[in-house]
Scaffold this active site. Structure first.
Site, PDB file in Angstrom:
ATOM      1  N   LYS A 198     -18.899  37.244   0.457  1.00 40.08           N
ATOM      2  CA  LYS A 198     -19.879  36.191   0.728  1.00 40.08           C
ATOM      3  C   LYS A 198     -19.854  35.887   2.218  1.00 40.08           C
ATOM      4  O   LYS A 198     -18.826  35.485   2.766  1.00 40.08           O
ATOM      5  CB  LYS A 198     -19.555  34.934  -0.083  1.00 40.08           C
ATOM      6  N   LYS A 251     -23.183  38.630  -1.311  1.00 43.47           N
ATOM      7  CA  LYS A 251     -24.119  37.539  -1.018  1.00 43.47           C
ATOM      8  C   LYS A 251     -24.134  37.306   0.491  1.00 43.47           C
ATOM      9  O   LYS A 251     -23.068  37.150   1.093  1.00 43.47           O
ATOM     10  CB  LYS A 251     -23.677  36.266  -1.748  1.00 43.47           C
TER      11      LYS A 251
END
Length: 328
Positions: A198, A251
């Site tokens: 992320k 992400k």
């Protein structure tokens, strides 16, 4: 001499193009994020994310019915609590907003997979993803103190009926700690989808409006990844695999297609999710509203590219629209 090999032969007829298509996008690929808040009869539009709302728990049944009718197999829940504090206590409460939402959905259906985001940024008054102190000499998230709370939050979600928990805070050791917490409480069957890679991305802006989770000071660069780094993503992913992650995630998605491919190549045996984040969604919506692009074609092209890069499932705010388009 003109070449005998002519790739255009396979593009001439639309049905032939369908037959040789390498990547097939379907509603089965989608996970829809939902934002749930306290109150009754609350459906508050998210200005930066057209078509999305903060919903009170009593309105979830109607939303879930539409999601199921569209053939979307899963949702992931984000909660906006009534009160925030330094430790994000609503996140671990049996009567927390996410816990209420899980129970409400499960009272309506058993067919929809209910995932929960496991983090604290929506629940803390400072907007960071855990316990904040200056123990290291800098005001920062205390990694190990936060781990204990993440395990409590995940167990609380499982007790409420969540089918899968998805820790997103990028704390070192979070997967192992949550796995131990779930197993110790007889939730060995609950899988963990790790936000394994992320990034500290500017594409999260609209989400922070939706979840009311913007940090009140500083940023999240000390725990989310530097967008310039690729090899580090594989290291993060490797650690989560060792700790027991059942599904991995990258992400954001669109600016990190190369990372999706590298993670899939490194761990082809483990399902991979990609999060088509709020900024990616809102840019398309804004450009389409100006008449600059064809929203449908651009959105489906983006989603196809994410799957082509290696994602097995896509968390996307386009899930409902894309499911309708694909059904036409």
């Amino acid at each position: 001499m003109f070449p005998n090999v002519r790739p255009r032969r396979l593009r001439r007829h639309p049905r032939l193009r369908d037959l040789v298509r390498e990547t097939l996008l379907t509603p089965d690929d989608f996970i829809l994020p939902l934002f749930v808040r306290h109150g009754e009869n609350q459906k508050i539009p998210i200005a930066s994310m057209p078509g999305h709302f903060q919903l009170s728990v009593d309105l979830l049944a109607q939303e879930i019915k539409e999601i199921e009718e569209l053939g979307i197999p899963a949702v992931i829940l984000f909660g906006i609590p009534e009160h925030k504090d330094a430790t994000g206590s609503d996140a671990v409460s049996d009567d927390g907003i996410v816990q209420q939402a899980v129970r409400a959905i499960k009272a309506v259906t058993d067919n929809l997979l209910v995932m929960t985001d496991v983090c604290f940024c929506e629940f803390t008054d400072h907007g960071h993803c855990g316990i904040v102190n200056d123990k290291t000499g800098l005001v920062d998230v205390d990694n190990d103190a936060t781990l204990r709370l993440l395990a409590q939050e995940a167990v609380s979600h499982a007790e409420s009926g969540a089918d899968l928990v998805a820790p997103s805070g990028m704390m070192d050791g979070m997967i192992e700690t949550i796995r131990m917490g779930l197993d110790d409480n007889h939730f060995e069957h609950i899988p963990i989808m790790s936000y394994a890679a992320k990034y500290q991305s500017a594409f999260y802006g609209p989400f922070r409006d939706a979840a009311e989770s913007a940090p009140q000071f500083g940023n999240r660069a000390s725990y989310q990844m530097d967008p310039a780094n690729g090899r580090e993503a594989i290291r993060e992913v490797d650690l989560d695999v060792e700790e027991g992650a059942d599904i991995l995630m990258v992400k954001p998605a669109l600016s990190y297609l190369d990372i999706i491919t590298r993670v899939k190549e490194a761990h082809a045996e483990i399902p991979l999710a990609a999060y088509n984040v709020s900024g990616e969604f809102s840019m398309v919506k804004a450009a389409a509203a100006q008449g600059w692009i064809d929203e449908r074609q651009v959105a489906l092209e983006i989603l196809t590219s994410i799957k082509r890069a290696g994602a097995d499932m896509i968390i996307t705010y386009f899930a409902k629209d894309a499911s309708r388009w694909l059904d036409e």
